[in-house]
Scaffold this active site. Sequence first.
Site, short mmCIF file in Angstrom:
data_model
loop_
_atom_site.label_atom_id
_atom_site.label_comp_id
_atom_site.label_asym_id
_atom_site.label_seq_id
_atom_site.Cartn_x
_atom_site.Cartn_y
_atom_site.Cartn_z
N LYS A 14 0.83 -1.21 0.00
CA LYS A 14 0.00 0.00 0.00
C LYS A 14 0.86 1.26 0.00
O LYS A 14 0.63 2.19 -0.77
CB LYS A 14 -0.94 0.02 1.24
N ARG A 89 -9.91 0.51 8.22
CA ARG A 89 -9.44 -0.81 8.64
C ARG A 89 -10.53 -1.60 9.36
O ARG A 89 -10.29 -2.74 9.77
CB ARG A 89 -8.32 -0.61 9.65
N ARG A 128 11.86 -6.38 5.46
CA ARG A 128 11.87 -4.94 5.77
C ARG A 128 12.31 -4.70 7.21
O ARG A 128 12.99 -3.72 7.50
CB ARG A 128 10.47 -4.33 5.54
N ARG A 134 10.95 -0.35 12.35
CA ARG A 134 9.55 -0.37 12.81
C ARG A 134 9.39 -1.42 13.90
O ARG A 134 9.80 -2.56 13.74
CB ARG A 134 8.61 -0.67 11.63
N ARG A 145 -0.48 -9.07 13.28
CA ARG A 145 -1.07 -8.07 12.38
C ARG A 145 -1.92 -8.75 11.30
O ARG A 145 -3.00 -8.27 10.95
CB ARG A 145 0.04 -7.24 11.72
P1 AP5 Z 1 4.72 -1.58 1.91
O1 AP5 Z 1 4.51 -0.77 0.68
O2 AP5 Z 1 5.31 -0.93 3.09
O3 AP5 Z 1 3.35 -2.33 2.31
P2 AP5 Z 1 2.15 -1.83 3.18
O4 AP5 Z 1 0.93 -2.51 2.65
O5 AP5 Z 1 2.15 -0.35 3.26
O6 AP5 Z 1 2.59 -2.50 4.56
P3 AP5 Z 1 2.56 -1.91 6.03
O7 AP5 Z 1 3.49 -2.74 6.87
O8 AP5 Z 1 2.75 -0.45 6.05
O9 AP5 Z 1 1.10 -2.28 6.39
P4 AP5 Z 1 0.34 -2.20 7.68
O10 AP5 Z 1 -1.02 -2.17 7.13
O11 AP5 Z 1 0.64 -3.31 8.65
O12 AP5 Z 1 0.92 -0.91 8.42
P5 AP5 Z 1 0.32 0.49 8.78
O13 AP5 Z 1 1.45 1.41 8.84
O14 AP5 Z 1 -0.85 0.82 7.96
O15 AP5 Z 1 5.58 -2.85 1.49
C1 AP5 Z 1 6.03 -3.78 2.46
C2 AP5 Z 1 7.43 -4.24 2.09
O16 AP5 Z 1 7.38 -4.96 0.86
C3 AP5 Z 1 8.42 -3.09 1.84
O17 AP5 Z 1 9.68 -3.45 2.32
C4 AP5 Z 1 8.42 -2.94 0.31
O18 AP5 Z 1 9.63 -2.42 -0.16
C5 AP5 Z 1 8.20 -4.37 -0.13
N1 AP5 Z 1 7.46 -4.44 -1.39
C6 AP5 Z 1 6.44 -3.62 -1.82
N2 AP5 Z 1 6.01 -4.02 -3.03
C7 AP5 Z 1 6.74 -5.11 -3.37
C8 AP5 Z 1 6.76 -5.98 -4.52
N3 AP5 Z 1 5.92 -5.79 -5.54
N4 AP5 Z 1 7.63 -7.01 -4.53
C9 AP5 Z 1 8.50 -7.21 -3.48
N5 AP5 Z 1 8.54 -6.41 -2.37
C10 AP5 Z 1 7.66 -5.39 -2.33
O19 AP5 Z 1 -0.22 0.22 10.28
C11 AP5 Z 1 0.66 -0.03 11.35
C12 AP5 Z 1 -0.12 -0.11 12.66
O20 AP5 Z 1 -0.73 1.16 12.92
C13 AP5 Z 1 -1.29 -1.11 12.67
O21 AP5 Z 1 -0.87 -2.42 13.03
C14 AP5 Z 1 -2.21 -0.48 13.71
O22 AP5 Z 1 -1.75 -0.74 15.02
C15 AP5 Z 1 -2.04 1.01 13.46
N6 AP5 Z 1 -3.02 1.54 12.49
C16 AP5 Z 1 -2.74 2.11 11.28
N7 AP5 Z 1 -3.86 2.47 10.66
C17 AP5 Z 1 -4.88 2.13 11.48
C18 AP5 Z 1 -6.29 2.23 11.37
N8 AP5 Z 1 -6.88 2.77 10.29
N9 AP5 Z 1 -7.05 1.77 12.40
C19 AP5 Z 1 -6.49 1.22 13.50
N10 AP5 Z 1 -5.15 1.08 13.65
C20 AP5 Z 1 -4.36 1.54 12.65
MG MG Z 2 2.21 1.07 4.84
#
Ligand code: AP5
Ligand code: MG
Length: 192
Positions: A14, A89, A128, A134, A145
Amino acid sequence: MFNLVLFGPPGSGKGTQSSKIIEKYNLAHVSTGDILRIEVANETPLGTEAKKFMDQGMLVPDEVVIGMISSKLDENPNAAGFIFDGFPRTVAQAQALDNLLDFKNHPINIVLSLIVSEDELKTRLISRGESSGRSDDNEEVITKRIKEYHAKTSPVADYYKSKNKLVEVKGEGTVETIFDSLCDEIDTIQPE
Ligand code: AP5
Ligand code: MG
């Protein structure tokens, strides 16, 4: 105004794809994960509260996140549109977002859902974790997660499906190939 939700499990790409989409379509990026990590780094009361959940791989309570979104929309009154990354979410968050956007008369146009296998998600996030710093990128929390995603977040896909807004896109392959597939979907409903 063009509003897009980029949906998918942790590690589905994402954040990676959002930065490319923002550049091409000139949208404002709303990543609740990024906003929360800034609050944590600044040790604000909100950040201190959120950190307890994030470090456990649990979702932060809806009312905290929904409040953040409302102020983020107000901060960008002139944006051509928004890309929501990692939000909504839960179904409650999706309903709250619909209410906010209906009020502004600019509903969600499309929800792009990245489909990635669980093995690939884990491989990406563990890799990552070696450099990201992180606190949630370790095997134990990654598993939590993904579990939290299945329990609370995957129903959001059904919510948008019932509104005919959900489009699934293969999220495995090169970053460029996936980006091209996402742009094809955006361009069908938003011709340049
Ligand atoms: P990346 O692009 O970072 O993927 P992502 O989907 O953004 O993954 P996140 O870890 O950010 O998702 P998340 O949903 O757990 O975290 P968030 O910050 O939202 O890619 C991942 C890796 O893969 C990278 O190293 C990238 O380089 C690699 N990659 C990408 N594309 C690739 C490809 N095609 N091939 C190979 N490699 C690739 O949330 C974190 C925490 O915050 C949650 O657990 C929760 O506690 C809280 N939170 C956030 N939003 C909310 C909400 N709306 N409600 C409640 N809690 C929330
Ligand atoms: Mg993300």
